[in-house]
Write a protein that holds these residues in place. Structure first.
Motif, PDB file in Angstrom:
ATOM      1  N   GLN A 180       0.835  -1.179   0.000  1.00 42.10           N
ATOM      2  CA  GLN A 180       0.000   0.000   0.000  1.00 42.10           C
ATOM      3  C   GLN A 180       0.880   1.242   0.000  1.00 42.10           C
ATOM      4  O   GLN A 180       2.076   1.183   0.298  1.00 42.10           O
ATOM      5  N   LEU A 181       0.288   2.400  -0.348  1.00 46.42           N
ATOM      6  CA  LEU A 181       1.025   3.651  -0.295  1.00 46.42           C
ATOM      7  C   LEU A 181       1.486   3.912   1.133  1.00 46.42           C
ATOM      8  O   LEU A 181       0.733   3.745   2.084  1.00 46.42           O
ATOM      9  N   ARG A 182       2.740   4.342   1.282  1.00 44.75           N
ATOM     10  CA  ARG A 182       3.302   4.532   2.607  1.00 44.75           C
ATOM     11  C   ARG A 182       3.070   5.967   3.085  1.00 44.75           C
ATOM     12  O   ARG A 182       3.361   6.920   2.366  1.00 44.75           O
ATOM     13  N   GLU A 183       2.574   6.096   4.302  1.00 42.93           N
ATOM     14  CA  GLU A 183       2.300   7.402   4.873  1.00 42.93           C
ATOM     15  C   GLU A 183       3.608   8.083   5.259  1.00 42.93           C
ATOM     16  O   GLU A 183       4.523   7.461   5.801  1.00 42.93           O
ATOM     17  N   THR A 184       3.692   9.391   4.994  1.00 43.92           N
ATOM     18  CA  THR A 184       4.901  10.159   5.248  1.00 43.92           C
ATOM     19  C   THR A 184       4.708  11.070   6.449  1.00 43.92           C
ATOM     20  O   THR A 184       3.660  11.702   6.597  1.00 43.92           O
TER      21      THR A 184
END
Length: 614
Positions: free
Chosen positions: A32-36
Motif C-alpha cells: 500500500q502507499l506509505r504514509e509520510t
C-alpha cells in the motif's frame, strides 16, 4: 475503588491478547502507499521506516471523535494521558509516556508554542476545529528540537489547499448546551493554493466543582478561532508558504463561592516558510515564526504574556542511501508577568545523519544549544533498526534531552535565579510487525530525569524579580528531585473486510526516584480498544477507554479511582454533499475525576451536520 483496579488488571490480559493476535492472523497482501511524516527528524520520511515511536491522527479521525478539546483526541492514542480542572477550556495537562506536561514540545504548522509562566503549551487554547493532522512523537527529541522535548513532540498541521475550490459549512449541537459552527474553503489555482477556516464553539457547561462552598453555577466556555494558510509555487524548485492561526477563548472556573471566575486565553501564531530544492540531492528550508500566549483571569487580577520567535535554516543532502541534515536555529522567549518583564535566547546548531540499506537503518543526531542564561548544552541521539523479515522489525535507541527553566521559575516571587536546566537520558527498544491490514508493536522505555524542578517548602531564598528575599513560610522552585518514566506500550491492529480493530495498552511507572512514589495524576495502566466498520451507508465506531487508579498528590495520600468509558460514533451521507455525525461519550454515565474535587461531564451526546461538495 478495588473494583476499578481489578477491571484495569483484567483489561491488561485482554488487551495483550487483542494487540498480539492480529499480527499472526492476516495473510500477506499487496503493498500500500506509505504514509509520510516529518516530526521524527524534521525531514519527510515514510512512517514504516521510522526508528522513533510515532502515531498519526488524520482529519476524519478528529471529526469522528466529536472532541471539544485536543487533549480528548490525544488521550485515545498510545502513551498519552491528560488531566483537566473541570470541563473543556479549563487548565489542561498532557502526559506523554507519563512525563510532565512541560516536557512535550508543541508546534502548529511549524510554529513553536509555549508558556514561560506555566511551562509547556496551553493545551486548552488549541482549537480542535482547525486541525487537519496530528503527528505525535513519543520519546526525547532534544537533539532535533532543542530545549523542552524530554517526553516527546506533538506537531499540529492545519489544512493545505489543493484541487478545485472546495467550500464547507458545518453545525453541531451537544449536551450541556454545546453549539458549534464552522465554515471555510480551500483549493488551488495555478501556482497558488489557499485555505481558510473559521470556528465558533460554545457551551453552557456543567458545575465542575460540586463540593460545599463552591460556586454552584454552570462553568461554560466560548472559543472563536480562525486559520489561514497560503502557498505559492514560484517554480519547480521554490515554494513560499504563510500560515496564521488565532484563537480567543473564555471559560469559567470556580475559586470562590459566589464569584464568576473566568479564564481569558488568546493564542496567536504566524509562520513564514521558503522551501528551495537547489538540486535533486540538496534542499533547504528557511522558516521565521512567531507565537503569543496571553492568559488573564477575572475578576482576580492576573495577566501573563509569552512571546516566542524562532528562526530556522534547515538543510538536507541526499547521497544514495545516505541523508545528511544540518540546521541553524535561534529561539527568543519573552515573558511579561508583573513584575517580570524579561527575555532570553537560545542559538543552536543541529546535525543529523540517516542511512537505510537492506535490513539495516541508522539515525544519528547531535545538537549544540547556547542559552543566553545558562551557556552551552549538548544533546544527542542514536537509533538502529533491523528488519528480521519484510514484516518484522526490531529497533533500539538512546537519547539525551533538556529543558531550561521558565522565566517564571527563575524570576517570580517563588523563583530561584540559579535554577539549572532539567536533563534526561532515555533508552528504548521496540519490535514491530506490519503486513497489509495487520500490525503489532511493543516498545519498552526508560527515561531518567535529573534536576527535576519541583515546588518545595524550605528550599532556600526565593526572588521577587529584583533581589533574593528569604520567605520562611513560602515554597520555592528547586532542582531537588529526580524522576524516572519507564514502561511498556503495546499496540495492535487488524482489518477484515470493512472492519478495523485496534488496541493499545500502556503499563508504566512514572515515579519520583527520591521518594519512590508515583507521580501525581498518572495511572500505572491505561488502554484503548476500538472498532470501526461500515454497514451500508453508515460508518460506525465503538471505543473503550480504560484507566487504572491515580494519585492526586505527590504524597500519594489522595487516590483517584480508576474508570472505564464506552464511546460510540456514527456518520453517513444523508443527501448529496451532506454528512451527518452523531457521537455518545461515556455511554454508561460513569462518574470519575481527573483532578480531586473537579467533576467530569458524564454522558454526553453530540450531533453535527456538514455540507462539503464532493
Amino acid at each position: 475503588m478495588k473494583t476499578c483496579v481489578l477491571h484495569a488488571r483484567s483489561a491488561t490480559l485482554l488487551l495483550v491478547v487483542a494487540a498480539a493476535w492480529p499480527a499472526f492472523s492476516q495473510p500477506a497482501s499487496s503493498p500500500q502507499l506509505r504514509e509520510t511524516v516529518v516530526t521524527a527528524t524534521r525531514t519527510a520520511q515514510p512512517l514504516s521506516d521510522l526508528l522513533a515511536d510515532v502515531t498519526v491522527v488524520d482529519r476524519d479521525t478528529i471529526e469522528r471523535s466529536g472532541a471539544t478539546g485536543l487533549a480528548d483526541v490525544l488521550a485515545r492514542l498510545p502513551g498519552v494521558e491528560f488531566q483537566r480542572n473541570g470541563g473543556p477550556g479549563t487548565t489542561t495537562g498532557v502526559f506523554l509516556r507519563g512525563s510532565e506536561s512541560r516536557f512535550t514540545a508543541v508546534y502548529i504548522d511549524g510554529v513553536r508554542i509555549d508558556s514561560q509562566a506555566t511551562g509547556g503549551a496551553a493545551w486548552e487554547s488549541i482549537p480542535v476545529g482547525q486541525i487537519d493532522r496530528i503527528e505525535v512523537l513519543r520519546g526525547p527529541a532534544a537533539a532535533v528540537y532543542g530545549s523542552d522535548a524530554l517526553g516527546g513532540v506533538v506537531q499540529i498541521f492545519t489544512k493545505r489547499g489543493e484541487g478545485p475550490f472546495a467550500p464547507f459549512v458545518g453545525i453541531g449541537f451537544g449536551s450541556h448546551g454545546t453549539r458549534k459552527a464552522d465554515a471555510g474553503f480551500s483549493g488551488s489555482q495555478g501556482a497558488f493554493d489557499y485555505s481558510l477556516g473559521l470556528v465558533d464553539e460554545r457551551s453552557d457547561g456543567f458545575n465542575s466543582r460540586t463540593a460545599a462552598g463552591q460556586n454552584p453555577d454552570l462553568d461554560g466556555y466560548r472559543s472563536r478561532s480562525a486559520n489561514v494558510k497560503l502557498g505559492f509555487q514560484l517554480n519547480r524548485a521554490h515554494r513560499l508558504e504563510a500560515s496564521v492561526l488565532t484563537n480567543d477563548a473564555n471559560s469559567q472556573y470556580d475559586s470562590a463561592s459566589t464569584r464568576d471566575d473566568r479564564n481569558l486565553r488568546e493564542l496567536n501564531t504566524l509562520g513564514l516558510n521558503w522551501q528551495a530544492r537547489w538540486t535533486e540531492a540538496y534542499s533547504t528550508r528557511l522558516s521565521i515564526s512567531d507565537s503569543r500566549d496571553r492568559y488573564q483571569t477575572t475578576p482576580s487580577p492576573y495577566l501573563t504574556v509569552t512571546d516566542l520567535r524562532s528562526y530556522l535554516l534547515h538543510n538536507e543532502l541526499r547521497l544514495g542511501t545516505h541523508l545528511f541534515t544540518a540546521a541553524l536555529e535561534r529561539k527568543e522567549d519573552h515573558l511579561q508577568n508583573a513584575p517580570i518583564d524579561r527575555g532570553r535566547s537560545q542559538d543552536a546548531l543541529a546535525l543529523g545523519y540517516g542511512w537505510k540499506s537492506g535490513p539495516h537503518a541508522v539515525q544519528l543526531n547531535v545538537r549544540h544549544d547556547d542559552d543566553s542564561e545558562f551557556g552551552a548544552k549538548n544533546t544527542g541521539s542514536v537509533g538502529y533498526g533491523f528488519a528480521i523479515t519484510p514484516q518484522w522489525r526490531v529497533t533500539a535507541s538512546t537519547a539525551t534531552a533538556f529543558r531550561a527553566p521558565t522565566l517564571y521559575h527563575r524570576f517570580s516571587i517563588y523563583g530561584v535565579a540559579t535554577l539549572q536546566p532539567e536533563s534526561s537520558r532515555n533508552k528504548e527498544i521496540g519490535l514491530r510487525y506490519e503486513d497489509g491490514g495487520s500490525s503489532f508493536g511493543i516498545v519498552a522505555y526508560q527515561n531518567k530525569v535529573s534536576n527535576l524542578i519541583t515546588f518545595t517548602t524550605g528550599s532556600g531564598p526565593c526572588t521577587n524579580g529584583r533581589a533574593p528575599v528569604a520567605l520562611a513560610n513560602r515554597a520555592c522552585y528547586s532542582n531537588t528531585a529526580q524522576a524516572e518514566y519507564s514502561g511498556v506500550t503495546l499496540t495492535g491492529g487488524y482489518r477484515f473486510g470493512n472492519t478495523r480493530l485496534s488496541a493499545s495498552l500502556d503499563l508504566q511507572n512514572p515515579r519520583d526516584l527520591g521518594t519512590g512514589r508515583t507521580l501525581p495524576r498518572r495511572a500505572r495502566q491505561h488502554a484503548v480498544l476500538a472498532a470501526d466498520t461500515r454497514v451500508g451507508p453508515w460508518s460506525l465506531g465503538a471505543e473503550a477507554q480504560l484507566s487504572g487508579r491515580r494519585n492526586d498528590s505527590a504524597s500519594n495520600t489522595v487516590v483517584l479511582g480508576g474508570y472505564g468509558l464506552i464511546n460510540l460514533s456514527a456518520s453517513t451521507l444523508v443527501a448529496r454533499d451532506w454528512t451527518f455525525l452523531a457521537r455518545v461519550d461515556n455511554l454508561a454515565d460513569k462518574s470519575y475525576e481527573l483532578a480531586q474535587t473537579y467533576a467530569t461531564g458524564g454522558r454526553t451526546l453530540y450531533v453535527g451536520l456538514k455540507w462539503a461538495p464532493l
